[in-house]
Write an enzyme that holds these catalytic residues in place. Structure first.
Site, PDB file in Angstrom:
ATOM      1  N   HIS B 133       1.982  -1.065  -3.165  1.00 22.07           N
ATOM      2  CA  HIS B 133       1.203  -0.064  -3.908  1.00 22.07           C
ATOM      3  C   HIS B 133       0.054   0.377  -2.991  1.00 22.07           C
ATOM      4  CE1 HIS B 133      -1.734   1.255  -6.969  1.00 22.07           C
ATOM      5  NE2 HIS B 133      -0.757   1.288  -7.850  1.00 22.07           N
ATOM      6  N   ASP B 210      -0.534  -9.515  -4.369  1.00 25.47           N
ATOM      7  CA  ASP B 210      -0.849  -8.517  -5.387  1.00 25.47           C
ATOM      8  C   ASP B 210       0.052  -8.831  -6.571  1.00 25.47           C
ATOM      9  OD1 ASP B 210      -0.717  -6.359  -7.078  1.00 25.47           O
ATOM     10  OD2 ASP B 210      -0.351  -4.868  -5.515  1.00 25.47           O
ATOM     11  N   GLN B 213       2.012  -6.739 -11.112  1.00 23.29           N
ATOM     12  CA  GLN B 213       3.248  -6.583 -11.879  1.00 23.29           C
ATOM     13  C   GLN B 213       3.891  -7.921 -12.219  1.00 23.29           C
ATOM     14  OE1 GLN B 213       4.208  -3.781 -13.116  1.00 23.29           O
ATOM     15  NE2 GLN B 213       2.810  -2.446 -11.990  1.00 23.29           N
ATOM     16  N   LYS B 236      -2.414  -4.560 -17.566  1.00 22.68           N
ATOM     17  CA  LYS B 236      -0.950  -4.590 -17.436  1.00 22.68           C
ATOM     18  C   LYS B 236      -0.360  -5.789 -18.172  1.00 22.68           C
ATOM     19  CE  LYS B 236      -0.866  -2.268 -12.940  1.00 22.68           C
ATOM     20  NZ  LYS B 236      -0.615  -0.873 -13.300  1.00 22.68           N
ATOM     21  N   CYS B 374       2.012   5.681  -7.006  1.00 19.09           N
ATOM     22  CA  CYS B 374       1.028   5.152  -6.057  1.00 19.09           C
ATOM     23  C   CYS B 374       1.716   4.363  -4.949  1.00 19.09           C
ATOM     24  CB  CYS B 374      -0.031   4.297  -6.747  1.00 19.09           C
ATOM     25  SG  CYS B 374      -1.020   5.218  -7.918  1.00 19.09           S
TER      26      CYS B 374
END
Lengths: 148, 416
Positions: B133, B210, B213, B236, B374
């Protein structure tokens, strides 16, 4: 919101079969347009005869609205003077953004098919990208313009 | 078509009951019941989260770490209690390792500026992958620009998997940090980060993940992963917007300078010298998002109440059903076909731009993301300007996937 109002037959036709699609080489002026939100990219080319647009073509990729709008634009501006193109741009812009704008098919011709876009605010930039790009070309600007 | 592809039946997953917890799922959009398939961009909130925030403002609000009065104490207890909930959720060793930030993006920027920037020399390297991302690209580009370090990118395959052999060639004596997505937002790929971390550890290279998700859809255990930094966002994972977490290994956080100065991050201030606060407050300048932290903790408790394993299992069933149904649509191409995926289906349709797909689906009440997600380099790699993306969550149903398919068939008739 009625989808048929957005994707009118004229729009669908010009998306499937864009007119004046391709590069104009040599061109008196050209400019690149980019809509970062949806990735629409196009280049508008013009050849001028004095103050008049002798020829206009475009290439690039984008959604049905941006491709059809660019295709309709190249047909509409051919033979018009810079001043007439500015006037036409103002009218198209009003039709795209103002709910109470008068849609006059006698002045707008096939461009009137874009009037359904105003019911879909997220799509106005798609329809106006080619016009901003044409203005940039006419200003002889070579820096990419953006709708952001 | 739907008869050929049977819907799996999750007997032990009462999705109807879960849906009643999410007030927004009763919304009508363009006269149709909402089908929300954009949870990878931002999930929806259960009533428990909304009520926790309301309750805090109605009964407990005052500034934290400030007053001796009762409300300040209550607010502080709730805010710090939330930190313990987060710690337990990702199995960090200590709440000193849980830094509240605005979200994943701010967490990565914090590490770039406070950890990497003081360390990097010209010629040093930061290693990322091609499926990142923008939030895991741009902060590194900025710090490389500031220090003369270089950004190296591990390529991905046509299925959307990070190339491990290329990684082994790229990681080396100049690598100062490996920064990887745990799950790709644009493709859904679950990156086998354990392998990458194991190799980086052999070379004593720290690893940032990261996890934006990953945290909402699977069990994340930062000790088992043995990563050094882990970043995620509350919004999220059924929590509020504007708050997220940087997990950092305590020894690294201790050595890092603060990145913002102000109240709450200090022990004492004179004009000659300021003594910084201890972890985690050293990195939390100014009045924090107290309600956000409380809402995030309520979201975590909600997820834990269902169970992350059950969520992952149900979402996998949704993914398999959606993949089968979408694959059967003529001209539809799924972008991201790794065998190990989270419940994200990115796709294009022949002759129909994703932006048009998005508009047509919206008129049917179906919300998907369209665009570059993104992740412009991912779009470039697959040579598409954009994709449409249906991202599924545990509150979605098989019937909603049928609604998506019907709307896509409608798009095909209209523009295909």
């Amino acid at each position: 919101m009625d989808l048929k109002d957005l994707y009118r037959d004229v729009i669908v036709d010009h998306n499937r079969h864009p007119r004046n699609f391709g590069k104009l080489d040599p061109a008196d002026a050209h400019a690149d347009g980019f809509n970062p939100l949806c990735g629409d990219r196009l280049t508008v080319y013009v050849n001028l005869d004095g103050e008049n647009i002798e020829e206009a073509k475009f290439e690039g990729s984008g959604c049905a609205i941006s491709v059809a709008s660019a295709s309709l634009l190249t047909e509409a501006v051919k033979g018009k003077s810079r001043a007439e193109v500015r006037e036409l741009f103002d009218e198209v812009h009003a039709v795209l953004t103002q709910h109470d704008a008068n849609v006059d098919p006698s002045r707008l011709g096939k461009l009137a098919a874009l009037s359904g876009v105003r019911e879909f605010p997220a799509r106005v930039k798609c329809a106006s990208l080619c016009w901003h790009t044409l203005n940039a070309a006419l200003d002889r600007a070579t820096a990419p313009v953006t709708t952001e | 078509m739907s008869a050929a592809i049977g819907r799996p039946r999750s007997v032990d997953f009462d999705v109807a009951r879960i849906r009643r917890d999410f007030p927004i799922l009763n919304e009508q959009v363009n006269g149709k019941p909402l089908v929300y398939l954009d949870s990878a961009a931002s999930s929806q909130r259960p009533r428990a989260v909304i009520e926790a925030i309301d309750n805090y403002y109605e009964h407990d609000h005052a500034n934290v770490h400030r007053g001796v009065h009762t409300l300040s104490q209550r607010a502080t207890d709730a805010y710090e209690g939330a930190r313990e909930t987060v710690r337990g959720f990702i199995n960090a060793r200590s709440t000193r390792e849980i830094i509240y930030v605005r979200g994943t993006t701010e967490a990565i920027n914090l590490v770039a500026q406070s950890y990497a920037r003081p360390l990097l020399q010209p010629g040093d390297e930061i290693l990322i992958s091609a499926l990142e991302h923008h939030a895991n690209i741009v902060p590194w580009q900025i710090v490389c620009g500031q220090t003369g370090a270089q950004l190296k990118v591990i390529p991905i395959s046509q299925t959307g998997e990070v190339d491990f052999a290329a990684f082994e060639r790229l990681i080396g004596p100049r690598t100062r940090l490996l920064a990887l997505a745990h799950i790709s937002n644009a493709l859904g790929t679950i990156v086998p980060v354990e392998r990458f971390i194991a190799r980086a550890k052999e070379l004593k290279i720290p690893v940032l993940l990261d996890g934006a998700q990953a945290v909402p859809h699977s069990i994340v255990d930062v000790q088992a992963l043995d990563c050094d930094f882990y970043c995620f966002s509350a919004h999220k994972m059924v929590g509020p917007t504007g708050i997220g977490v940087l997990y950092g290994r305590e020894s690294l956080l201790e050595a890092m300078p603060p990145w913002q100065g102000g109240g709450d991050m200090i022990l004492s201030v004179t004009f000659e010298k300021t003594t910084y606060n201890q972890l985690p407050w050293k990195f939390e300048a100014g009045t924090p998002d107290i309600a956000g932290a409380i809402g995030m903790a309520a979201g975590i408790r909600y997820l834990q109440g269902i169970g992350m394993e059950r969520i992952a299992a149900y979402e996998h069933e949704l993914l398999e059903y959606a993949t089968a149904r979408l694959s059967a649509i003529p001209g539809l191409r799924i972008i991201g076909t790794s065998p190990h995926k989270a419940a994200v289906v990115s796709f294009t349709m022949a002759g129909i731009h994703p932006h048009d797909i998005g508009t047509i689906l919206d008129t049917e009440g179906v919300a998907v993301r369209t665009g570059h997600h993104c992740a412009m380099p991912v779009m470039d790699f697959f040579k598409v300007p954009a994709t449409a993306r249906a991202s599924l969550s545990f509150y979605n149903t098989f019937e909603e996937i049928d609604r998506l398919v019907a709307a896509l068939e409608h798009a095909r008739k209209l523009l295909g």
